[in-house]
Write a protein that holds these residues in place. Structure first.
Motif, PDB file in Angstrom:
ATOM      1  N   ILE A  81       0.831  -1.205   0.000  1.00  0.00           N
ATOM      2  CA  ILE A  81       0.000   0.000   0.000  1.00  0.00           C
ATOM      3  C   ILE A  81       0.867   1.258   0.000  1.00  0.00           C
ATOM      4  O   ILE A  81       0.630   2.194  -0.766  1.00  0.00           O
ATOM      5  CB  ILE A  81      -0.979  -0.019   1.192  1.00  0.00           C
ATOM      6  N   LEU A  82       1.885   1.290   0.864  1.00  0.00           N
ATOM      7  CA  LEU A  82       2.761   2.461   0.947  1.00  0.00           C
ATOM      8  C   LEU A  82       3.502   2.703  -0.363  1.00  0.00           C
ATOM      9  O   LEU A  82       3.523   3.819  -0.883  1.00  0.00           O
ATOM     10  CB  LEU A  82       3.755   2.303   2.097  1.00  0.00           C
ATOM     11  N   LYS A  83       4.114   1.650  -0.912  1.00  0.00           N
ATOM     12  CA  LYS A  83       4.884   1.807  -2.138  1.00  0.00           C
ATOM     13  C   LYS A  83       3.986   2.026  -3.353  1.00  0.00           C
ATOM     14  O   LYS A  83       4.248   2.888  -4.181  1.00  0.00           O
ATOM     15  CB  LYS A  83       5.777   0.576  -2.358  1.00  0.00           C
ATOM     16  N   GLY A  84       2.915   1.257  -3.453  1.00  0.00           N
ATOM     17  CA  GLY A  84       2.036   1.357  -4.619  1.00  0.00           C
ATOM     18  C   GLY A  84       1.339   2.697  -4.718  1.00  0.00           C
ATOM     19  O   GLY A  84       1.326   3.336  -5.772  1.00  0.00           O
ATOM     20  N   GLY A  85       0.767   3.144  -3.616  1.00  0.00           N
ATOM     21  CA  GLY A  85       0.061   4.428  -3.619  1.00  0.00           C
ATOM     22  C   GLY A  85       0.990   5.592  -3.864  1.00  0.00           C
ATOM     23  O   GLY A  85       0.692   6.493  -4.663  1.00  0.00           O
ATOM     24  N   SER A  86       2.138   5.585  -3.221  1.00  0.00           N
ATOM     25  CA  SER A  86       3.079   6.695  -3.409  1.00  0.00           C
ATOM     26  C   SER A  86       3.675   6.677  -4.816  1.00  0.00           C
ATOM     27  O   SER A  86       3.874   7.732  -5.424  1.00  0.00           O
ATOM     28  CB  SER A  86       4.177   6.668  -2.339  1.00  0.00           C
ATOM     29  N   SER A  87       3.922   5.503  -5.368  1.00  0.00           N
ATOM     30  CA  SER A  87       4.451   5.398  -6.727  1.00  0.00           C
ATOM     31  C   SER A  87       3.479   6.014  -7.726  1.00  0.00           C
ATOM     32  O   SER A  87       3.883   6.791  -8.601  1.00  0.00           O
ATOM     33  CB  SER A  87       4.702   3.927  -7.089  1.00  0.00           C
ATOM     34  N   TYR A  88       2.220   5.693  -7.586  1.00  0.00           N
ATOM     35  CA  TYR A  88       1.200   6.215  -8.501  1.00  0.00           C
ATOM     36  C   TYR A  88       1.183   7.748  -8.483  1.00  0.00           C
ATOM     37  O   TYR A  88       1.210   8.396  -9.522  1.00  0.00           O
ATOM     38  CB  TYR A  88      -0.171   5.650  -8.121  1.00  0.00           C
ATOM     39  N   VAL A  89       1.157   8.324  -7.291  1.00  0.00           N
ATOM     40  CA  VAL A  89       1.078   9.784  -7.163  1.00  0.00           C
ATOM     41  C   VAL A  89       2.369  10.455  -7.639  1.00  0.00           C
ATOM     42  O   VAL A  89       2.326  11.430  -8.395  1.00  0.00           O
ATOM     43  CB  VAL A  89       0.757  10.197  -5.710  1.00  0.00           C
ATOM     44  N   ILE A  90       3.508   9.952  -7.228  1.00  0.00           N
ATOM     45  CA  ILE A  90       4.789  10.565  -7.597  1.00  0.00           C
ATOM     46  C   ILE A  90       4.993  10.525  -9.110  1.00  0.00           C
ATOM     47  O   ILE A  90       5.386  11.518  -9.723  1.00  0.00           O
ATOM     48  CB  ILE A  90       5.974   9.884  -6.860  1.00  0.00           C
ATOM     49  N   ARG A  91       4.708   9.403  -9.737  1.00  0.00           N
ATOM     50  CA  ARG A  91       4.903   9.304 -11.187  1.00  0.00           C
ATOM     51  C   ARG A  91       3.942  10.221 -11.935  1.00  0.00           C
ATOM     52  O   ARG A  91       4.281  10.749 -12.987  1.00  0.00           O
ATOM     53  CB  ARG A  91       4.760   7.858 -11.642  1.00  0.00           C
ATOM     54  N   ARG A  92       2.745  10.433 -11.395  1.00  0.00           N
ATOM     55  CA  ARG A  92       1.778  11.327 -12.033  1.00  0.00           C
ATOM     56  C   ARG A  92       2.169  12.787 -11.846  1.00  0.00           C
ATOM     57  O   ARG A  92       2.102  13.588 -12.769  1.00  0.00           O
ATOM     58  CB  ARG A  92       0.377  11.067 -11.452  1.00  0.00           C
ATOM     59  N   GLU A  93       2.606  13.169 -10.630  1.00  0.00           N
ATOM     60  CA  GLU A  93       2.899  14.570 -10.332  1.00  0.00           C
ATOM     61  C   GLU A  93       4.302  15.015 -10.735  1.00  0.00           C
ATOM     62  O   GLU A  93       4.556  16.211 -10.841  1.00  0.00           O
ATOM     63  CB  GLU A  93       2.674  14.841  -8.840  1.00  0.00           C
ATOM     64  N   TYR A  94       5.209  14.084 -10.932  1.00  0.00           N
ATOM     65  CA  TYR A  94       6.584  14.410 -11.309  1.00  0.00           C
ATOM     66  C   TYR A  94       6.993  13.608 -12.542  1.00  0.00           C
ATOM     67  O   TYR A  94       7.875  12.736 -12.473  1.00  0.00           O
ATOM     68  CB  TYR A  94       7.541  14.152 -10.134  1.00  0.00           C
ATOM     69  N   PRO A  95       6.374  13.886 -13.691  1.00  0.00           N
ATOM     70  CA  PRO A  95       6.668  13.098 -14.902  1.00  0.00           C
ATOM     71  C   PRO A  95       8.123  13.208 -15.356  1.00  0.00           C
ATOM     72  O   PRO A  95       8.613  12.331 -16.066  1.00  0.00           O
ATOM     73  CB  PRO A  95       5.707  13.681 -15.947  1.00  0.00           C
ATOM     74  N   GLU A  96       8.811  14.247 -14.908  1.00  0.00           N
ATOM     75  CA  GLU A  96      10.226  14.396 -15.289  1.00  0.00           C
ATOM     76  C   GLU A  96      11.099  13.271 -14.732  1.00  0.00           C
ATOM     77  O   GLU A  96      12.206  13.035 -15.207  1.00  0.00           O
ATOM     78  CB  GLU A  96      10.768  15.763 -14.841  1.00  0.00           C
ATOM     79  N   LEU A  97      10.611  12.541 -13.729  1.00  0.00           N
ATOM     80  CA  LEU A  97      11.378  11.430 -13.166  1.00  0.00           C
ATOM     81  C   LEU A  97      11.429  10.231 -14.102  1.00  0.00           C
ATOM     82  O   LEU A  97      12.249   9.335 -13.921  1.00  0.00           O
ATOM     83  CB  LEU A  97      10.793  11.005 -11.814  1.00  0.00           C
ATOM     84  N   GLU A  98      10.562  10.216 -15.117  1.00  0.00           N
ATOM     85  CA  GLU A  98      10.536   9.116 -16.082  1.00  0.00           C
ATOM     86  C   GLU A  98      11.910   8.924 -16.725  1.00  0.00           C
ATOM     87  O   GLU A  98      12.298   7.816 -17.069  1.00  0.00           O
ATOM     88  CB  GLU A  98       9.482   9.404 -17.162  1.00  0.00           C
ATOM     89  N   GLU A  99      12.649  10.008 -16.861  1.00  0.00           N
ATOM     90  CA  GLU A  99      13.994   9.961 -17.445  1.00  0.00           C
ATOM     91  C   GLU A  99      14.918   9.027 -16.653  1.00  0.00           C
ATOM     92  O   GLU A  99      15.784   8.372 -17.212  1.00  0.00           O
ATOM     93  CB  GLU A  99      14.572  11.384 -17.443  1.00  0.00           C
TER      94      GLU A  99
END
Length: 134
Positions: A81-99
């Protein structure tokens, strides 16, 4: 400060764990706004699920936490829950991390966890609080 026992309908428990996990490829991306957002997300998840986050230290490339959970959840489900939920939000709000983090997950597979007893709780708390940036 020792952690208190919790009481349920027919239980008394103290399930306290030291948990550590890292971003995918152990990238050093847990800085600034990302780290602040993660802290907020972890605190919200704990509040919503009636867990207690006793200590949290977010380093550039890993997270340490001391968390008290309820007996109705397994530790693996809590971490999911901690990793999955935070991963979803972080990847959505900080798309620059995709690099830095290819694929669909923010966190690396797996985690470290150990149960914390009353005798070593103070040692673990101090260890988490005093993590130094390397």
């Amino acid at each position: 400060m020792q952690t208190e026992y919790k009481t349920g309908a027919s239980t008394k428990h103290r399930l306290l764990f030291h948990v550590v996990f890292c971003p995918k490829y152990r990238r050093r991306v847990l800085l600034g706004d990302v780290a602040r957002k993660l802290q907020e997300l972890f605190e919200q998840a704990c509040e919503m699920n009636e867990w207690e986050l006793h200590e949290l230290n977010i380093q550039k490339d890993h997270v340490h936490m001391l968390i008290q959970i309820n007996p109705r959840e397994s530790l693996s489900k809590v971490v999911q829950i901690l990793k999955g939920g935070s991963s979803y939000v972080i990847r959505r709000e900080y798309p620059e991390l995709e690099e830095f983090l290819w694929g669909k997950s923010f966190w690396g597979d797996g985690y470290f966890a150990e149960s914390v007893g009353k005798k070593n709780e103070t040692v673990i708390r101090n260890y988490i609080r005093n993590q130094k940036e390397s």
